[in-house]
Design a protein around this motif. Structure first.
Motif, PDB file in Angstrom:
ATOM      1  N   LEU A 242     -24.771  -5.166   1.315  1.00 32.79           N
ATOM      2  CA  LEU A 242     -26.137  -4.945   1.794  1.00 32.79           C
ATOM      3  C   LEU A 242     -27.149  -5.481   0.787  1.00 32.79           C
ATOM      4  CD1 LEU A 242     -28.227  -3.655   3.740  1.00 32.79           C
ATOM      5  CD2 LEU A 242     -28.094  -1.621   2.283  1.00 32.79           C
ATOM      6  N   GLY A 243     -26.844  -5.337  -0.487  1.00 38.23           N
ATOM      7  CA  GLY A 243     -27.750  -5.831  -1.527  1.00 38.23           C
ATOM      8  C   GLY A 243     -27.980  -7.328  -1.407  1.00 38.23           C
ATOM      9  N   ALA A 244     -26.948  -8.077  -0.994  1.00 33.48           N
ATOM     10  CA  ALA A 244     -27.102  -9.519  -0.768  1.00 33.48           C
ATOM     11  C   ALA A 244     -27.950  -9.762   0.473  1.00 33.48           C
ATOM     12  CB  ALA A 244     -25.728 -10.170  -0.612  1.00 33.48           C
ATOM     13  N   GLN A 245     -27.718  -8.947   1.496  1.00 38.21           N
ATOM     14  CA  GLN A 245     -28.484  -9.121   2.740  1.00 38.21           C
ATOM     15  C   GLN A 245     -29.969  -8.855   2.527  1.00 38.21           C
ATOM     16  OE1 GLN A 245     -26.611  -6.641   5.685  1.00 38.21           O
ATOM     17  NE2 GLN A 245     -24.660  -7.755   5.609  1.00 38.21           N
ATOM     18  N   LEU A 246     -30.279  -7.915   1.639  1.00 38.77           N
ATOM     19  CA  LEU A 246     -31.689  -7.572   1.391  1.00 38.77           C
ATOM     20  C   LEU A 246     -32.461  -8.745   0.783  1.00 38.77           C
ATOM     21  CD1 LEU A 246     -31.291  -3.922  -0.023  1.00 38.77           C
ATOM     22  CD2 LEU A 246     -32.132  -4.575   2.240  1.00 38.77           C
ATOM     23  N   LEU A 247     -31.729  -9.734   0.230  1.00 42.50           N
ATOM     24  CA  LEU A 247     -32.389 -10.907  -0.353  1.00 42.50           C
ATOM     25  C   LEU A 247     -32.981 -11.809   0.731  1.00 42.50           C
ATOM     26  CD1 LEU A 247     -29.522 -11.902  -2.871  1.00 42.50           C
ATOM     27  CD2 LEU A 247     -31.508 -10.442  -3.354  1.00 42.50           C
ATOM     28  N   ALA A 248     -32.514 -11.624   1.971  1.00 41.75           N
ATOM     29  CA  ALA A 248     -32.944 -12.485   3.079  1.00 41.75           C
ATOM     30  C   ALA A 248     -34.308 -12.056   3.618  1.00 41.75           C
ATOM     31  CB  ALA A 248     -31.895 -12.460   4.178  1.00 41.75           C
ATOM     32  N   ARG A 249     -34.772 -12.816   4.629  1.00 40.18           N
ATOM     33  CA  ARG A 249     -36.092 -12.520   5.192  1.00 40.18           C
ATOM     34  C   ARG A 249     -36.106 -11.225   5.987  1.00 40.18           C
ATOM     35  NH1 ARG A 249     -36.360 -18.164   6.794  1.00 40.18           N
ATOM     36  NH2 ARG A 249     -35.531 -17.373   8.727  1.00 40.18           N
TER      37      ARG A 249
ATOM     38  N   SER B 169     -33.596  -8.471   8.968  1.00 37.51           N
ATOM     39  CA  SER B 169     -32.352  -8.124   9.644  1.00 37.51           C
ATOM     40  C   SER B 169     -32.637  -7.474  10.990  1.00 37.51           C
ATOM     41  CB  SER B 169     -31.553  -7.137   8.784  1.00 37.51           C
ATOM     42  OG  SER B 169     -30.476  -6.598   9.522  1.00 37.51           O
ATOM     43  N   ALA B 170     -31.666  -7.638  11.885  1.00 39.65           N
ATOM     44  CA  ALA B 170     -31.788  -7.031  13.206  1.00 39.65           C
ATOM     45  C   ALA B 170     -30.970  -5.751  13.320  1.00 39.65           C
ATOM     46  CB  ALA B 170     -31.339  -8.036  14.269  1.00 39.65           C
ATOM     47  N   GLU B 171     -30.486  -5.219  12.176  1.00 39.46           N
ATOM     48  CA  GLU B 171     -29.670  -4.005  12.212  1.00 39.46           C
ATOM     49  C   GLU B 171     -30.541  -2.789  12.529  1.00 39.46           C
ATOM     50  OE1 GLU B 171     -26.370  -1.697   9.412  1.00 39.46           O
ATOM     51  OE2 GLU B 171     -27.864  -2.941   8.472  1.00 39.46           O
ATOM     52  N   PHE B 172     -30.228  -2.085  13.623  1.00 39.10           N
ATOM     53  CA  PHE B 172     -31.026  -0.937  14.074  1.00 39.10           C
ATOM     54  C   PHE B 172     -32.520  -1.268  14.138  1.00 39.10           C
ATOM     55  CE2 PHE B 172     -27.430   1.553  12.076  1.00 39.10           C
ATOM     56  CZ  PHE B 172     -26.903   2.005  13.268  1.00 39.10           C
ATOM     57  N   GLY B 173     -32.873  -2.336  14.866  1.00 41.63           N
ATOM     58  CA  GLY B 173     -34.287  -2.719  14.968  1.00 41.63           C
ATOM     59  C   GLY B 173     -34.572  -3.880  14.033  1.00 41.63           C
TER      60      GLY B 173
ATOM     61  N   VAL C 110     -30.440 -11.899   8.607  1.00 42.29           N
ATOM     62  CA  VAL C 110     -29.194 -11.142   8.671  1.00 42.29           C
ATOM     63  C   VAL C 110     -28.899 -10.834  10.136  1.00 42.29           C
ATOM     64  CG1 VAL C 110     -28.040  -9.019   7.958  1.00 42.29           C
ATOM     65  CG2 VAL C 110     -29.597 -10.192   6.386  1.00 42.29           C
ATOM     66  N   VAL C 111     -27.742 -11.295  10.590  1.00 43.42           N
ATOM     67  CA  VAL C 111     -27.397 -11.124  12.008  1.00 43.42           C
ATOM     68  C   VAL C 111     -26.012 -10.475  12.132  1.00 43.42           C
ATOM     69  CG1 VAL C 111     -28.759 -13.112  12.724  1.00 43.42           C
ATOM     70  CG2 VAL C 111     -26.332 -13.410  12.200  1.00 43.42           C
ATOM     71  N   ARG C 112     -25.766  -9.917  13.308  1.00 42.70           N
ATOM     72  CA  ARG C 112     -24.474  -9.286  13.549  1.00 42.70           C
ATOM     73  C   ARG C 112     -23.373 -10.343  13.606  1.00 42.70           C
ATOM     74  NH1 ARG C 112     -22.366  -4.417  15.235  1.00 42.70           N
ATOM     75  NH2 ARG C 112     -20.533  -4.638  16.566  1.00 42.70           N
ATOM     76  N   ILE C 113     -22.213 -10.012  13.071  1.00 44.31           N
ATOM     77  CA  ILE C 113     -21.055 -10.900  13.172  1.00 44.31           C
ATOM     78  C   ILE C 113     -20.639 -10.945  14.635  1.00 44.31           C
ATOM     79  CG2 ILE C 113     -18.705 -11.359  12.361  1.00 44.31           C
ATOM     80  CD1 ILE C 113     -19.138  -9.177  10.290  1.00 44.31           C
ATOM     81  N   ASP C 114     -20.323 -12.135  15.104  1.00 40.69           N
ATOM     82  CA  ASP C 114     -19.963 -12.272  16.515  1.00 40.69           C
ATOM     83  C   ASP C 114     -18.736 -13.178  16.625  1.00 40.69           C
ATOM     84  OD1 ASP C 114     -20.009 -12.144  19.222  1.00 40.69           O
ATOM     85  OD2 ASP C 114     -21.660 -13.566  19.474  1.00 40.69           O
ATOM     86  N   PRO C 115     -17.523 -12.639  16.333  1.00 39.10           N
ATOM     87  CA  PRO C 115     -16.340 -13.496  16.326  1.00 39.10           C
ATOM     88  C   PRO C 115     -16.060 -14.102  17.696  1.00 39.10           C
ATOM     89  CG  PRO C 115     -15.810 -11.240  15.598  1.00 39.10           C
ATOM     90  CD  PRO C 115     -17.199 -11.219  16.133  1.00 39.10           C
TER      91      PRO C 115
ATOM     92  N   CYS D   6     -27.301 -15.457   7.666  1.00 33.82           N
ATOM     93  CA  CYS D   6     -27.269 -16.711   8.408  1.00 33.82           C
ATOM     94  C   CYS D   6     -28.533 -17.484   8.071  1.00 33.82           C
ATOM     95  CB  CYS D   6     -27.310 -16.393   9.895  1.00 33.82           C
ATOM     96  SG  CYS D   6     -25.916 -17.025  10.770  1.00 33.82           S
ATOM     97  N   GLY D   7     -28.392 -18.757   7.750  1.00 31.56           N
ATOM     98  CA  GLY D   7     -29.625 -19.492   7.500  1.00 31.56           C
ATOM     99  C   GLY D   7     -29.389 -20.791   6.787  1.00 31.56           C
ATOM    100  N   ASP D   8     -30.371 -21.184   6.017  1.00 29.83           N
ATOM    101  CA  ASP D   8     -30.420 -22.432   5.275  1.00 29.83           C
ATOM    102  C   ASP D   8     -29.068 -22.734   4.617  1.00 29.83           C
ATOM    103  OD1 ASP D   8     -30.996 -24.559   3.725  1.00 29.83           O
ATOM    104  OD2 ASP D   8     -32.793 -23.686   2.781  1.00 29.83           O
ATOM    105  N   ARG D   9     -28.456 -23.859   5.005  1.00 30.08           N
ATOM    106  CA  ARG D   9     -27.137 -24.212   4.473  1.00 30.08           C
ATOM    107  C   ARG D   9     -27.171 -24.354   2.946  1.00 30.08           C
ATOM    108  NH1 ARG D   9     -23.610 -22.635   7.587  1.00 30.08           N
ATOM    109  NH2 ARG D   9     -22.099 -23.923   6.488  1.00 30.08           N
ATOM    110  N   ASP D  10     -28.328 -24.675   2.409  1.00 28.65           N
ATOM    111  CA  ASP D  10     -28.419 -24.893   0.966  1.00 28.65           C
ATOM    112  C   ASP D  10     -28.127 -23.631   0.165  1.00 28.65           C
ATOM    113  OD1 ASP D  10     -29.002 -27.450   1.441  1.00 28.65           O
ATOM    114  OD2 ASP D  10     -31.165 -27.293   1.043  1.00 28.65           O
ATOM    115  N   VAL D  11     -28.388 -22.466   0.740  1.00 28.53           N
ATOM    116  CA  VAL D  11     -28.200 -21.250  -0.044  1.00 28.53           C
ATOM    117  C   VAL D  11     -26.791 -20.687   0.103  1.00 28.53           C
ATOM    118  CG1 VAL D  11     -30.648 -20.659   0.155  1.00 28.53           C
ATOM    119  CG2 VAL D  11     -28.991 -19.553   1.672  1.00 28.53           C
ATOM    120  N   ILE D  12     -26.028 -21.169   1.085  1.00 33.42           N
ATOM    121  CA  ILE D  12     -24.683 -20.622   1.314  1.00 33.42           C
ATOM    122  C   ILE D  12     -23.667 -21.378   0.471  1.00 33.42           C
ATOM    123  CG2 ILE D  12     -22.866 -20.240   3.034  1.00 33.42           C
ATOM    124  CD1 ILE D  12     -25.225 -19.880   5.075  1.00 33.42           C
ATOM    125  N   THR D  13     -23.072 -20.688  -0.506  1.00 28.95           N
ATOM    126  CA  THR D  13     -22.124 -21.342  -1.407  1.00 28.95           C
ATOM    127  C   THR D  13     -20.677 -21.089  -1.000  1.00 28.95           C
ATOM    128  OG1 THR D  13     -22.283 -19.423  -2.843  1.00 28.95           O
ATOM    129  CG2 THR D  13     -23.630 -21.320  -3.434  1.00 28.95           C
TER     130      THR D  13
END
Lengths: 248, 206
Positions: B84-91, B93-97, B109-114, B156-163
């Motif tokens: 969650l701490g990593a997710q908070l760095l994003a713009r 989230s849609a979790e519970f609103g 931050v989006v829900r995983i959708d396999p 989910c987002g900018d490919r540049d930030v995903i390592t």
């Protein structure tokens, strides 16, 4: 690919590890004993009967595991309110396991999920086979019938925010005769969250059956009798040879 | 002098394990529940068990969000967000609103959708890290290393930030990085040897 999990469930009475099989204390346990294993996850449960021990002793167990074992830790037993959950998370649990309190007050599940996320809530279901067929959920250390079926209760628990279901066949506990595959399969088919199977594992092949036939995401064992350092490795080698994708 | 590591305490995260891991690696962990406790730290860890909305609300209520903005974005001190701490760095989230995050990463931050409906959510357990970019966090980490995940949402987002990514019916973000801002969706403090290596990399070189 996500690996299947091998989970160790440890039960504590007033801070002392108990083998549930015969409800005898087992003083052999040390933290190193757990840390050295290649176990994928640890569940610690407080089975102290109300009024017969100090809660602080169990909290100390959780604190020690959290500080020294760098594997996921779920803790439960006696959690009734969000404050109890907050305390458990505060001392290092990654998840909490709820059972009877959630049956009495299902909104408890939602309260935890809202505060900590659904992935934090494991709902443990104790089930017994009914004489007339099917299964029934039991509460209060598996002593009180609830009239609920495991599938329906699991579905409601997930609707209310449960992230995982731990399904325990109470009658198989300590039997070593194998999991109740039918029970777990029924629950795993009823919900789309991971289901953990518990109760009755006595040999490595039972783990394979739990994954293959009961569709469990994780197999659990409580009988620490098996769990020496070589035992987990041996189990994992067996599972790998059987074609189960597991962390070495 | 040993660096002081502030573990951001916003009332929801799992602090004990993170502090235990930091200590084991020979650093001084300090729980920081207010801005003053952040000021004197060299690096920050934003741990992560909780719901996004509550997490952000507490960061703001305790004045920690403003302080982190100043110390991380302004002063350039390193931070590692976990789960969650990593997710908070994003713009946001849609979790519970809909909730707004710290907004340091150009991501949501989006829900995983396999794609495979047999795959259950939350994504719980050990899964491989697939590197997308080089990162100091990956030093001495083998290619097939497994890490422990427990989450229903991911970044989910900018490919540049995903390592790094992991596979769960499609790519799931495993690690993010922008400058000296790092995040792991997995729990390094729960991932045994390789997890401790990632944590050590952040503490020593992040």
């Amino acid at each position: 690919m996500l690996r299947k999990r091998l989970v160790t469930v440890l039960t504590f009475n007033d801070g002392v590890l108990f083998r549930t099989k015969d409800f005898l204390p087992d003083y052999r346990y040390t933290l190193n004993f757990v840390d050295a294993w290649s176990v994928d996850e640890i569940v610690v449960l407080d089975v102290t009967r109300p009024g017969s021990g100090q809660r602080a002793n169990f909290l100390e167990v959780v604190r020690r595991f959290a500080g020294k074992c760098f594997v996921p830790l779920a803790a439960g037993g006696g959690l009734r309110h969000l404050d109890d959950v907050r305390e458990m998370m505060g001392i290092g649990a990654d998840k909490v396991v709820v059972n009877s309190a959630a049956i009495r007050r299902p909104e408890f599940i939602t309260e935890i999920a809202r505060a900590y996320g659904a992935q934090c809530v494991v709902v443990c279901i104790d089930a017994r086979k009914r004489a007339e067929g099917g299964y029934e959920v039991f509460a209060d250390f598996a002593s009180s019938p609830t009239g609920l079926t495991p599938e329906n209760w699991a579905q409601e628990a997930v609707r209310r925010g449960a992230g995982e279901i731990l399904i325990q066949a109470v009658d198989r506990d300590g039997s070593l005769e194998g999991y109740d595959l039918e029970l777990c399969r029924a629950v795993a088919d009823a919900v789309d969250v991971p289901v953990l199977i518990l109760g009755g594992a006595g040999q490595w092949q039972h783990f394979v059956e739990g994954f293959r036939e009961a569709r469990a995401s994780a197999v659990c064992t409580q009988n620490i009798y098996h769990f020496t350092e070589t035992a987990i490795k041996s189990a994992k080698t067996f599972l790998t040879k059987a074609g189960i994708e597991i962390r070495p | 002098m040993t660096a002081t590591i502030a573990i951001v305490d916003y009332g929801l995260g799992n602090l004990t394990s993170v502090a235990g891991a930091v200590e084991r690696l020979g650093f001084l962990p300090r729980l920081a529940a207010d801005p003053a406790a952040l000021e004197t730290a060299d690096k920050f860890i934003l741990p992560g068990v909780g719901a996004f909305g509550d997490g952000m609300a507490e960061l703001h209520r305790r004045g920690l969000a403003d302080a982190l903005n100043r110390l991380v974005l302004g002063a350039g001190r390193p931070i590692l967000g976990i789960c969650l701490g990593a997710q908070l760095l994003a713009r946001g989230s849609a979790e519970f609103g809909d909730h707004r995050g710290l907004g340091w990463l150009d991501a949501e931050v989006v829900r995983i959708d396999p794609a495979d409906t047999n795959l259950r959510v939350p994504h719980v357990g050990w899964n491989e890290l697939r590197r997308k970019r080089d990162s100091v966090l990956f030093k001495n980490v083998p290619d097939d290393a497994l890490f422990y995940y427990v989450h229903s949402f991911h970044i989910c987002g900018d490919r540049d930030v995903i390592t790094g990514e992991t596979d769960y019916g499609g790519p799931v973000t495993a690690t993010v990085e922008k400058g000296r801002i790092y995040g792991t969706q997995f729990h390094p403090e729960k991932s045994q040897r390789h997890g401790l290596t990632v944590l050590r990399n952040f503490l020593e070189e992040g």
